[in-house]
Design an enzyme around this catalytic site. Structure first.
Site, PDB file in Angstrom:
ATOM      1  N   HIS C 136       7.480  30.125  -4.087  1.00  0.00           N
ATOM      2  CA  HIS C 136       6.027  29.962  -4.034  1.00  0.00           C
ATOM      3  C   HIS C 136       5.641  28.504  -4.260  1.00  0.00           C
ATOM      4  O   HIS C 136       6.453  27.700  -4.722  1.00  0.00           O
ATOM      5  CB  HIS C 136       5.359  30.821  -5.115  1.00  0.00           C
ATOM      6  CG  HIS C 136       5.279  32.272  -4.769  1.00  0.00           C
ATOM      7  ND1 HIS C 136       6.331  33.135  -4.951  1.00  0.00           N
ATOM      8  CD2 HIS C 136       4.272  33.021  -4.232  1.00  0.00           C
ATOM      9  CE1 HIS C 136       5.978  34.353  -4.547  1.00  0.00           C
ATOM     10  NE2 HIS C 136       4.737  34.316  -4.107  1.00  0.00           N
ATOM     11  N   LYS C 140       1.539  28.234  -9.049  1.00  0.00           N
ATOM     12  CA  LYS C 140       1.623  29.622  -9.517  1.00  0.00           C
ATOM     13  C   LYS C 140       1.981  29.631 -11.001  1.00  0.00           C
ATOM     14  O   LYS C 140       2.876  28.913 -11.426  1.00  0.00           O
ATOM     15  CB  LYS C 140       2.694  30.353  -8.700  1.00  0.00           C
ATOM     16  CG  LYS C 140       2.747  31.843  -8.946  1.00  0.00           C
ATOM     17  CD  LYS C 140       3.660  32.520  -7.907  1.00  0.00           C
ATOM     18  CE  LYS C 140       3.763  34.004  -8.185  1.00  0.00           C
ATOM     19  NZ  LYS C 140       2.455  34.686  -8.132  1.00  0.00           N
TER      20      LYS C 140
END
Lengths: 252, 252, 252, 252
Positions: C136, C140
């Protein structure tokens, strides 16, 4: 403390130009002193005391823009297409009379893509086999991509210089097109898939091993680190440099 | 405790057969009771009290082997090629007279490959775009691989049944072969690279996303878990099953 | 000709809601009859003659929205988080009194992601080894991603039910963290990289082979095909369905 | 025509040594003049008129073997581990007295792996983020692999020299191990999967783009092209070279 680099963006109302405006504004070592659209006069570059220009305009106006910059001693980073061999040669002549001014013309500003091509050229002679897969969104009108063709040409040249023969291929029966396009002896495969942006894999194979160089472009933002690197370097690299790899530190 | 499965391997001196001998010997729930080469008589299966046979012979002899097994009530797991529609239909008739005997004919025993094909068929109707890349060693004589062609056919059928149109493709100018082979409307690309064995990627693309199903075969050993699964299942699945996916638990 | 589905979007001013408005407007078989923001009264759904609602609001208001819809016989497709076991149970009781009304609550609308999870659960028992890599963007705040944890739990449950032992691992000396996080016995690795969006790979390994299921989310647009599929299906699936996989055709 | 290179293999009865024997025998420009096992006297190298030796023995005997070779003017290509800093320094002193003799000590002979490490070091300073994933068979006892640790160290050093800060990471809540091991600030993830051999990915991420360098080792055969390249080069590179990258043409 070093004073900031005074940057003017030409073509500031286009999509790439608008990205460049944002990138320059965010760079701590740069100041955006001008952002010109199609109808703004080039003289405003001088009023704004720009020392560097970024040209992200159109093939029809880029040559006049860059020649204006050079004549006034401004360094230029150029992402516009349309710079033929002849145009570049003429620009080189102009630059001979301005020995302190630098120009970078770069067909590709994505650092990862430029590095992947450079690495592919270096690896090319060490493997029996090499093929390229490029993957793009399905609205693209040409196949293979220009980047894939250039990468194949670089690889083919490096292999030819080193005397490496064509990759082995025992194919006897084949559906038409299965083995891809032949670019100077390098097979290139073009995938078109909804959802993708721009992606490329160079696959090298030798006895018992594979080396893969993959680049993914997800967004236009990927060009901005290369534009900023160009702006930081062009002032100390007088003359004409073609290709961002000329500014990268790839040697030992 | 369940008694072991008494297995005979036919074609035990071939490369696949020799692997199967080793796999059966290593399986805690099986006993290898016979390993027959080309010139050994089939009657020795009966002397050895085999209840299951694995046929890994050649297209010329597999039919006689399997029919012999069925006539004597032995369950058979068959990896040999050459089972045409007609041969399979005739075997089905023979099996009708032996309602407790099971036969599995599997063109592919690699669990991962069989699962990838099954998943690809299920996913096919949910995406705008789909293409296949298969990658093999350069001594392979056909392109695309048989597995890739079958996968493309499965995908094309699933999309047709669901009324999904062909994937979008705006290509106007293309080097010959760049867009791959067209198998029922699905583009298939064949890469040949020294060092590889057998690999396949099915790429699905939709708005903003990509789903990739990749299978890598590194070694002939990849067939053995499928052969053992076949042996463990064939005794409780009377009649003819074509394709190992028939034994896999893929439903909800 | 079938009349269009009359859709109202709740939370239309949020980022997901705005995407949904565009998606419904572009769908040939749907009509957008209302697009409600935070302060619009729910009664306007009735004035607009909506038959279906999409709820993309916030955990605090989704329950009241959906219960209002059900009481008025509107089918609902819900992407908002916050639906605890208790809330879902209470909604089920309400739906018992409206036997023709359907509700879909889906933690994930990306078809590719939902399919990848479903396939991973089905493949889980056929391989010795399985690990998950999720990748990701670096903003995050949690690791691993919720999707990766749920996928690992599904895989672990499927393996436990089939009696598959833990994957082999001979590691004796290890730097802390090298082997990833342990989620019910499945190793999960979290990569954080500038430029990425949301990506996940489930890797299965067996003797001589590997099966990889990879999903890439490049853009919020990836949720819209799932929302539209939900709207097209919810009207014929009365009661509460939890998870978009409940609407996918994954059986034989 | 150039006369062939007269090669002796030490450790010829080991697995790597046996591969080297085959590779030298197959090389058109080499002649295998000796293949020594554990108990064969080194003097037979002289009788066989070897000019080059390949040492693929064990840490306990490699030092004596190589020093013997140097004292007799034989060039040596060494794949055995155990060459500490001190041993290499002492060998350097010995070589000073034999100015025409070359020795290559290489921890890794797989060309693709050596190239991938070299490229990773060059790319390291151009990206905000970098992480490493290494994947191996589950019988490996250490995690991360030695190659992954060395690659991380090279990357960390290149970033430190260029003043690149640590990669961004907003993780606040994490399961233990999810974010991998920390090697000089570079996150390294170790996957262990049945069926795999030895694989490594270096992932670089910047705004809107990703660069991936992947190497797959499928087979011990992958070391042989590097061994042959070493034999062809060591004779014209007097002194001690540590690492096969010292023989690769990676500059401009």
């Amino acid at each position: 403390m070093t004073p900031p680099i005074n940057v003017a963006v030409l073509g500031a109302t286009g999509r790439m130009g608008a990205e460049a405006v944002r990138a320059v504004e965010s760079a701590p070592d740069m100041e955006l002193v001008a952002a010109l659209g199609r109808s703004d006069p080039l003289e405003s570059l001088l009023d704004a005391r720009a020392t560097h220009v970024v040209d992200l305009t159109v093939p029809d106006s880029t040559e006049a823009n860059v020649r204006f910059a050079v004549r006034h001693g401004l360094h230029a980073v150029v992402g516009t297409t349309g710079w033929t061999d002849r145009r570049r040669a003429e620009l080189g002549e102009l630059l001979a009379g301005h020995p302190e001014t630098g120009v970078l013309i770069a067909p590709n500003f994505a650092l990862g893509s430029v590095l992947a091509s450079a690495f592919a050229a270096r690896a090319a002679k060490y493997f029996e086999s090499v093929e390229i897969i490029e993957l793009h969104h399905p609205d693209k009108v040409d196949a293979p991509s220009g980047t894939a063709v250039r990468t194949a040409e670089l690889i083919a040249r490096a292999r030819a210089e080193a005397g490496v023969p064509a990759g082995p291929d025992a194919t006897e029966t084949s559906l038409e097109g299965a083995r891809g396009a032949d670019v100077d002896g390098v097979r290139v495969h073009s995938v078109r898939l909804r959802g993708l942006v721009a992606h490329q894999e160079v696959l090298f194979g030798g006895a018992g091993e594979q080396l893969t160089l993959r680049h993914d472009s997800f967004d236009r933002a990927s060009f901005m680190p290369g534009v900023l690197l160009g702006l930081r370097t062009v002032g100390v690299r007088p003359g004409l440099t073609y290709g961002l790899d000329g500014y990268l530190d790839l040697g030992r």
